[in-house]
Design an enzyme around this catalytic site. Structure first.
Site, PDB file in Angstrom:
ATOM      1  N   ASP A  70      21.721  -5.897  28.285  1.00  0.00           N
ATOM      2  CA  ASP A  70      21.201  -4.530  28.199  1.00  0.00           C
ATOM      3  C   ASP A  70      20.397  -4.302  29.481  1.00  0.00           C
ATOM      4  OD1 ASP A  70      20.285  -2.047  27.296  1.00  0.00           O
ATOM      5  OD2 ASP A  70      19.167  -2.837  25.583  1.00  0.00           O
ATOM      6  N   CYS A  97      25.800  -2.158  25.740  1.00  0.00           N
ATOM      7  CA  CYS A  97      25.728  -0.893  25.005  1.00  0.00           C
ATOM      8  C   CYS A  97      25.908   0.310  25.913  1.00  0.00           C
ATOM      9  CB  CYS A  97      24.389  -0.807  24.273  1.00  0.00           C
ATOM     10  SG  CYS A  97      22.944  -0.852  25.369  1.00  0.00           S
ATOM     11  N   GLN A 155      24.611   0.963  17.089  1.00  0.00           N
ATOM     12  CA  GLN A 155      25.191   0.193  18.192  1.00  0.00           C
ATOM     13  C   GLN A 155      25.674  -1.159  17.675  1.00  0.00           C
ATOM     14  OE1 GLN A 155      25.444   1.197  21.640  1.00  0.00           O
ATOM     15  NE2 GLN A 155      26.854  -0.530  21.567  1.00  0.00           N
ATOM     16  N   ARG A 206      16.634   9.840  17.159  1.00  0.00           N
ATOM     17  CA  ARG A 206      16.338   8.870  18.229  1.00  0.00           C
ATOM     18  C   ARG A 206      14.886   9.085  18.605  1.00  0.00           C
ATOM     19  NH1 ARG A 206      19.891   7.332  23.499  1.00  0.00           N
ATOM     20  NH2 ARG A 206      20.844   6.103  21.837  1.00  0.00           N
ATOM     21  N   ARG A 264      31.609   3.567  18.952  1.00  0.00           N
ATOM     22  CA  ARG A 264      30.423   4.248  18.440  1.00  0.00           C
ATOM     23  C   ARG A 264      30.809   5.370  17.467  1.00  0.00           C
ATOM     24  NH1 ARG A 264      25.520   3.941  20.792  1.00  0.00           N
ATOM     25  NH2 ARG A 264      25.027   5.052  18.872  1.00  0.00           N
ATOM     26  N   HIS A 268      18.548  -0.449  17.027  1.00  0.00           N
ATOM     27  CA  HIS A 268      19.661   0.450  17.319  1.00  0.00           C
ATOM     28  C   HIS A 268      20.825   0.048  16.421  1.00  0.00           C
ATOM     29  CE1 HIS A 268      21.907   3.404  19.345  1.00  0.00           C
ATOM     30  NE2 HIS A 268      22.055   2.871  20.541  1.00  0.00           N
TER      31      HIS A 268
HETATM   32  N1   CP Z   1      24.511   2.964  23.847  1.00  0.00           N
HETATM   33  C1   CP Z   1      23.838   4.127  23.672  1.00  0.00           C
HETATM   34  O1   CP Z   1      23.107   4.307  22.696  1.00  0.00           O
HETATM   35  O2   CP Z   1      24.040   5.039  24.672  1.00  0.00           O
HETATM   36  P1   CP Z   1      23.270   6.434  24.829  1.00  0.00           P
HETATM   37  O3   CP Z   1      21.839   6.114  25.161  1.00  0.00           O
HETATM   38  O4   CP Z   1      23.995   7.148  25.920  1.00  0.00           O
HETATM   39  O5   CP Z   1      23.344   7.165  23.524  1.00  0.00           O
HETATM   40  N1  NVA Z   2      17.545  -0.692  25.376  1.00  0.00           N
HETATM   41  C1  NVA Z   2      18.070   0.568  25.855  1.00  0.00           C
HETATM   42  C2  NVA Z   2      19.296   0.930  25.107  1.00  0.00           C
HETATM   43  C3  NVA Z   2      19.946   2.217  25.547  1.00  0.00           C
HETATM   44  C4  NVA Z   2      21.126   2.589  24.713  1.00  0.00           C
HETATM   45  C5  NVA Z   2      17.011   1.637  25.708  1.00  0.00           C
HETATM   46  O1  NVA Z   2      16.313   1.670  24.693  1.00  0.00           O
HETATM   47  O2  NVA Z   2      16.859   2.429  26.632  1.00  0.00           O
END
Ligand code: CP
Ligand code: NVA
Length: 303
Positions: free
Chosen positions: A216, A256, A126, A96, A284, A123
């Site tokens: 989101d 998400c 997701q 990430r 997930r 992502h």
């Molecule tokens: N939806 C998602 O990616 O959640 P987290 O940021 O908690 O991993």
């Molecule tokens: N768009 C959000 C998604 C979190 C899972 C972010 O990047 O923070």
């Protein structure tokens, strides 16, 4: 050939179906038996870290979580050298990151799969979970369904739109000016197979008749300093009961998570009968397991 998953369209539509099928298999192939998986996080996570760690365990492997200051990509050593080192011990690297190009550089440096656990651009895991959630609701053939994205055109939005396009789903965006998809992305979704792609700034009109309404956070991780500036811009894009009322009668709501209750979505919708956010979160784990299993098998075939 090593296969990576940096964006959902790294998979052909047929390969995406194979991932979805593996995700729901009761007998996952133990592709990681006795092997490691390096999970690097430059940002916080609840769902992604836990689901990916458990997916690795369900595939027989051993996950190792690497927190940001431990690896310090491009600080302590380059992204390429981080990846080359981890490839000495692990069968897969998942990360990430803030900057999507870091994933591309890591993927270019190693011959084991690199998986995107969220970047500024995308992502993909997701999106796999979201398709699983839609399949559970509407069946495996999602062609002709309508998905309306409301709010910020985020990393999650881009990957979901590509996944929907691969399924032949109509994709609509209701986003404020300046936070909406670029015309190049709209063309990309059409080229990926969506029968219709529309974007505008009228949530009521764009949600009308939709089978899935999805949103989101108004500000993603790393954009928190913009929260005060963004809130009034996004206020007309809050998903509330009145907005859900113009969707199809069997419409579902997805997010998400994490949700900012009262901002992009009201409690009534998030906790209401049309919400599928908890099955979505649960999905997930099979999504991560299916994707990892597919990537390992595809990468190691013929070696
Ligand atoms: N939806 C998602 O990616 O959640 P987290 O940021 O908690 O991993
Ligand atoms: N768009 C959000 C998604 C979190 C899972 C972010 O990047 O923070």
């Amino acid at each position: 050939m090593t296969r990576h998953l940096l964006e959902i369209d790294d998979l052909t539509p047929a390969e995406l179906h194979q991932v979805l099928d593996r995700a729901v298999s009761a007998h996952p192939v133990q592709v990681l038996e006795g092997r490691g998986a390096a999970l690097i996080f430059e940002k916080p996570s609840n769902r992604t870290r836990n689901s990916t760690e458990m997916a690795v365990v369900e595939l027989g492997g051993h996950p190792i979580y690497l927190k940001p200051d431990e690896v310090d990509i491009d600080g302590r050593e380059s992204a390429e050298d981080v990846a080359r080192t981890l490839a000495c011990y692990h069968a897969v690297i998942a990360a990430r990151v803030f900057d999507h190009t870091v994933l591309e550089r890591m993927a270019g440096a190693v011959e084991i799969p690199v998986v995107n656990l969220l970047s500024d651009l995308s992502h993909p895991l997701q999106a796999v979970a979201d398709l699983l959630t839609m399949r559970a609701e509407f069946g495996a053939d999602l062609a002709g369904r309508i998905v309306t994205w409301v709010g910020d055109y985020s990393n999650v939005a881009r990957s979901l739109a590509l996944a929907c396009a691969a399924e032949g789903i109509e994709v609509r965006f209701a986003c404020p000016d300046g936070y909406d998809p670029h015309v190049d992305d709209l063309a990309r979704f059409e080229a990926a197979g969506s029968p219709k792609v529309v974007a505008g700034d009228d949530p009521q009109a764009l949600v009308e008749g939709a089978h899935v309404v999805v949103t989101d956070a108004w500000y993603s991780m790393g954009q928190e300093a913009e929260a005060a500036q963004r809130r009034p811009i996004f206020a007309p894009y809050r998903v509330d009961v009145a907005l859900m009322d113009v969707a199809a009668t069997d419409a579902i709501f997805l997010h998400c998570l994490p949700a900012h209750r009262g901002e992009e979505v009201t409690d009534e919708v998030l906790d209401g009968p049309q919400s599928r956010v908890w099955p979505e979160a649960a999905n997930r784990l099979p999504a991560a397991r299916g994707a990892l299993e597919w990537l390992l098998i595809a990468s190691e075939a013929g070696r």
